[in-house]
Design a protein around this motif. Structure first.
Motif, PDB file in Angstrom:
ATOM      1  N   LEU A  93     -73.762  28.902 -24.399  1.00 47.91           N
ATOM      2  CA  LEU A  93     -74.123  27.510 -23.345  1.00 47.91           C
ATOM      3  C   LEU A  93     -73.869  27.753 -22.347  1.00 47.91           C
ATOM      4  O   LEU A  93     -74.727  27.686 -21.060  1.00 47.91           O
ATOM      5  CB  LEU A  93     -73.285  26.178 -24.686  1.00 47.91           C
ATOM      6  N   ALA A  94     -72.966  27.470 -22.045  1.00 44.48           N
ATOM      7  CA  ALA A  94     -72.548  27.945 -20.684  1.00 44.48           C
ATOM      8  C   ALA A  94     -73.812  29.320 -19.641  1.00 44.48           C
ATOM      9  O   ALA A  94     -74.353  28.408 -18.589  1.00 44.48           O
ATOM     10  CB  ALA A  94     -70.867  28.867 -20.275  1.00 44.48           C
ATOM     11  N   SER A  95     -73.977  30.607 -20.141  1.00 46.46           N
ATOM     12  CA  SER A  95     -75.183  31.078 -20.101  1.00 46.46           C
ATOM     13  C   SER A  95     -76.380  30.840 -19.938  1.00 46.46           C
ATOM     14  O   SER A  95     -77.518  30.843 -19.048  1.00 46.46           O
ATOM     15  CB  SER A  95     -74.728  32.266 -20.937  1.00 46.46           C
ATOM     16  N   SER A  96     -76.971  29.345 -21.031  1.00 47.49           N
ATOM     17  CA  SER A  96     -77.978  28.634 -20.623  1.00 47.49           C
ATOM     18  C   SER A  96     -78.809  28.290 -19.608  1.00 47.49           C
ATOM     19  O   SER A  96     -79.387  28.074 -19.245  1.00 47.49           O
ATOM     20  CB  SER A  96     -78.336  28.197 -21.956  1.00 47.49           C
ATOM     21  N   VAL A  97     -77.885  27.965 -18.842  1.00 49.27           N
ATOM     22  CA  VAL A  97     -77.724  27.554 -17.776  1.00 49.27           C
ATOM     23  C   VAL A  97     -78.711  28.299 -16.404  1.00 49.27           C
ATOM     24  O   VAL A  97     -79.322  27.278 -15.527  1.00 49.27           O
ATOM     25  CB  VAL A  97     -76.597  26.921 -16.529  1.00 49.27           C
ATOM     26  N   ALA A  98     -78.747  29.086 -16.783  1.00 48.03           N
ATOM     27  CA  ALA A  98     -78.803  29.757 -15.811  1.00 48.03           C
ATOM     28  C   ALA A  98     -80.467  30.390 -16.306  1.00 48.03           C
ATOM     29  O   ALA A  98     -81.954  30.103 -15.386  1.00 48.03           O
ATOM     30  CB  ALA A  98     -78.857  31.402 -15.748  1.00 48.03           C
ATOM     31  N   ALA A  99     -81.142  30.479 -17.280  1.00 47.61           N
ATOM     32  CA  ALA A  99     -82.628  30.224 -17.857  1.00 47.61           C
ATOM     33  C   ALA A  99     -83.246  27.680 -17.189  1.00 47.61           C
ATOM     34  O   ALA A  99     -84.302  28.592 -17.108  1.00 47.61           O
ATOM     35  CB  ALA A  99     -82.403  29.957 -19.700  1.00 47.61           C
ATOM     36  N   MET A 100     -82.351  27.055 -17.639  1.00 47.79           N
ATOM     37  CA  MET A 100     -82.380  26.191 -16.962  1.00 47.79           C
ATOM     38  C   MET A 100     -83.193  26.128 -15.616  1.00 47.79           C
ATOM     39  O   MET A 100     -83.966  25.289 -15.364  1.00 47.79           O
ATOM     40  CB  MET A 100     -81.795  24.940 -17.097  1.00 47.79           C
ATOM     41  N   PHE A 101     -82.525  26.651 -14.667  1.00 47.75           N
ATOM     42  CA  PHE A 101     -82.735  27.450 -13.088  1.00 47.75           C
ATOM     43  C   PHE A 101     -84.195  27.513 -13.077  1.00 47.75           C
ATOM     44  O   PHE A 101     -85.076  27.913 -11.892  1.00 47.75           O
ATOM     45  CB  PHE A 101     -81.612  28.375 -12.784  1.00 47.75           C
ATOM     46  N   CYS A 102     -85.083  28.477 -14.469  1.00 45.69           N
ATOM     47  CA  CYS A 102     -86.025  29.010 -14.302  1.00 45.69           C
ATOM     48  C   CYS A 102     -87.419  28.822 -14.530  1.00 45.69           C
ATOM     49  O   CYS A 102     -88.239  28.488 -14.620  1.00 45.69           O
ATOM     50  CB  CYS A 102     -85.775  30.456 -15.143  1.00 45.69           C
ATOM     51  N   TYR A 103     -87.406  27.148 -15.237  1.00 47.97           N
ATOM     52  CA  TYR A 103     -88.511  26.151 -16.055  1.00 47.97           C
ATOM     53  C   TYR A 103     -88.429  25.159 -15.554  1.00 47.97           C
ATOM     54  O   TYR A 103     -88.660  24.113 -16.234  1.00 47.97           O
ATOM     55  CB  TYR A 103     -88.101  26.444 -17.353  1.00 47.97           C
ATOM     56  N   TYR A 104     -88.740  24.550 -14.647  1.00 49.36           N
ATOM     57  CA  TYR A 104     -88.493  23.995 -13.909  1.00 49.36           C
ATOM     58  C   TYR A 104     -90.156  24.434 -12.618  1.00 49.36           C
ATOM     59  O   TYR A 104     -89.646  25.401 -11.665  1.00 49.36           O
ATOM     60  CB  TYR A 104     -88.359  22.536 -13.449  1.00 49.36           C
TER      61      TYR A 104
ATOM     62  N   ASN B 250     -75.431  19.777 -21.302  1.00 49.91           N
ATOM     63  CA  ASN B 250     -74.788  20.750 -21.136  1.00 49.91           C
ATOM     64  C   ASN B 250     -74.363  21.286 -19.200  1.00 49.91           C
ATOM     65  O   ASN B 250     -73.647  22.112 -19.315  1.00 49.91           O
ATOM     66  CB  ASN B 250     -75.542  22.236 -21.670  1.00 49.91           C
ATOM     67  N   MET B 251     -76.116  21.476 -18.706  1.00 53.26           N
ATOM     68  CA  MET B 251     -75.686  21.216 -16.828  1.00 53.26           C
ATOM     69  C   MET B 251     -74.680  21.267 -16.730  1.00 53.26           C
ATOM     70  O   MET B 251     -73.891  21.755 -15.306  1.00 53.26           O
ATOM     71  CB  MET B 251     -76.968  21.328 -16.470  1.00 53.26           C
ATOM     72  N   VAL B 252     -74.040  19.636 -16.542  1.00 59.94           N
ATOM     73  CA  VAL B 252     -73.277  18.795 -15.548  1.00 59.94           C
ATOM     74  C   VAL B 252     -71.618  19.174 -16.453  1.00 59.94           C
ATOM     75  O   VAL B 252     -70.714  19.088 -15.862  1.00 59.94           O
ATOM     76  CB  VAL B 252     -73.090  17.657 -15.682  1.00 59.94           C
TER      77      VAL B 252
END
Length: 483
Positions: free
Chosen positions: A216-227, A435-437
């Protein structure tokens, strides 16, 4: 350009109470390129690869598929909305027509500050790469000046007009996509040192459910790529046949941008010289280590040229989105200084003063790094979370409108799947923001551990205070002026 299409676009805006003075000179592929370069897989992956592998090891790559699917649901909802309301500024005019003035004002306020901080974040993130390209050690002060210079260049390019913006975005898309394919292909064919089995190897993070928190913690990196797909809609009044073209370009941004990000990440993981050192943080810059090991310094510097083009085109797209948001906001008289921000230039047909604001505010944020580096880090942490919050305000607005009887009537609709997809998109978005915050670094100072929560509260509370005191929603009007 098809005159019938332009007439149809004008009629659709007229039915929404608007007459656009923008130049509809942005082709479908240029509109898509704007979204792609805003998403910028090279910028996204290279910027956060070290953080992602330290947080979750090589299996973090699977987040790109999961987050990509969640954002695709959001993209589908956005597609329905922009198809019916193809208005520049995106999130603000969509929220306005789906819910109302006060809700739209807050969504625009949050999105505007998220874009301002994103411009600063991308510029600051690009500075070390230029430093590596030059082969000199500039230090923090040098990085700040590089970042400011990048913002100034981006602003000047944007001021030149829609046509140049579209051309630079398309050039950036070609460079980034070709660069990603060539570099990724070279790494996989000539520099691969790890088995594909490492994609399932959790190393020291534990197995099964014990690995889940790290994942879950590492998923923040993918979130940075998908907007970035929403940027296609931010320039709706500059794109012919917007009702049909923009939902398609939004989806393509997810397909192609997400695919490129996964490919880049896969190539880096399979070519990483020492996975354990990257996970432990002993190798603080595994991207540079991988590229220099595989290509040498000359090859690495050639890659950095492409990376810098990607950073600059990303800045260009972010500023374009932010300026159209401010213009749309000001056209309705909904923000202080509206009488200055609601103008288009005669020659370039761009919101000149709004563009200057999208350069000045990020420069101020970035300049604080000369004296308050931790403060800048805290402010910039709002970039991703703010955009995700603004996204979910639109998703919520669409669901709210559906439950009140709204039936999408644009060229693109989801039909009977609209409601379930909308619900799933909102569920995904709420869990993604949570998850992000989520604070995960108790050993760090509070302003870092709670940085996203703190900055989000500051932005929301100041927005609510201004809304309560100034009541801009009561002054809402349709106003436009061309200089």
């Amino acid at each position: 350009m098809n005159q019938t299409s332009l007439d149809r676009d004008a009629e659709q805006l007229k039915s929404l109470g608007l007459k656009s003075e923008f130049d509809r000179s942005m082709s479908f592929w240029e509109n898509f390129s704007l979204g792609f370069t805003y998403l910028s897989p090279v910028v996204g992956v290279y910027s956060v690869f070290a953080l992602a592998i330290q947080a979750g090891g090589p299996p973090m790559i699977w987040n790109y598929l999961l987050v990509g699917f969640g954002q695709f649901l959001v993209c589908l909802v956005f597609g329905e909305v922009v198809s019916q309301y193809p208005i520049s500024g995106g999130i603000y005019p969509w929220s306005l027509r789906l819910v109302g003035e006060r809700f739209a004002w807050m969504s625009a306020w949050i999105y505007a500050w998220a874009l301002f901080t994103s411009v600063a974040a991308v510029a600051v993130g690009g500075a070390p790469f230029l430093n590596n390209l030059l082969g000199v050690e500039l230090g923090n002060t040098g990085f700040i000046w590089i970042a400011i210079g990048m913002i100034v260049i981006s602003t000047l390019l944007n001021l030149s007009g829609t046509k140049l913006l579209a051309q630079v975005a398309f050039f950036g898309f070609i460079c980034e996509l070709v660069g990603a394919i060539l570099v990724g292909g070279y790494l996989l064919f000539f520099a691969k040192v790890n088995s594909i089995s490492i994609l399932w190897n959790t190393f020291s993070f534990g197995d099964g459910m014990s690995y889940f928190p790290a994942f879950l913690a590492s998923s923040v990196a993918a979130m940075f790529c998908y907007y970035g797909f929403e940027a296609c809609g931010d320039v709706a009044e500059e794109t012919p046949n917007a009702s049909s073209a923009i939902p398609k370009s939004m989806r393509m941004t997810i397909y192609i941008g997400g695919g490129a990000a996964i490919f880049i990440c896969l190539a880096l993981l399979l070519s990483l010289p020492n996975v354990e050192k990257a996970i432990s943080g002993e190798d603080a810059d595994p991207v540079t280590t991988t590229l220099t090991t595989a290509m040498g310094m000359t090859g690495y510097r050639l890659v950095i040229v492409v990376v810098m083009i990607s950073f600059l085109s990303c800045l260009l797209s972010l500023q374009a989105a932010a300026s159209r948001l401010l213009f749309s906001f000001a056209r309705d008289g909904m923000i202080f200084g509206s009488q200055y921000l609601n103008h288009l230039s005669k020659k370039g047909k761009v919101p000149t003063k709004a563009l200057l604001i999208t350069g000045i505010i990020p420069i101020i944020i970035t300049s604080m790094g000369h004296w308050l580096q931790d403060a800048v880090t805290t402010i910039i942490s709002f970039a991703s979370s703010g955009i995700y919050v603004a996204f979910q305000m639109v998703v919520f607005a669409a669901l709210f409108a559906r439950l009140r009887g709204w039936k999408p009537q644009g060229s693109f609709t989801l039909g009977k799947w609209g409601l379930p997809i909308n619900v799933l998109a909102l569920f995904y978005g709420i869990t993604a923001v949570s998850n992000m915050v989520w604070p995960r670094s108790p050993e760090e100072p509070w302003f870092i551990n709670y940085g996203m929560i703190f900055t989000s509260l500051v932005v929301v509370s100041t927005g609510v205070l201004y809304l309560f005191l100034a009541k801009p929603h009561l002054r809402k009007k349709y106003a436009k002026t061309v200089l």
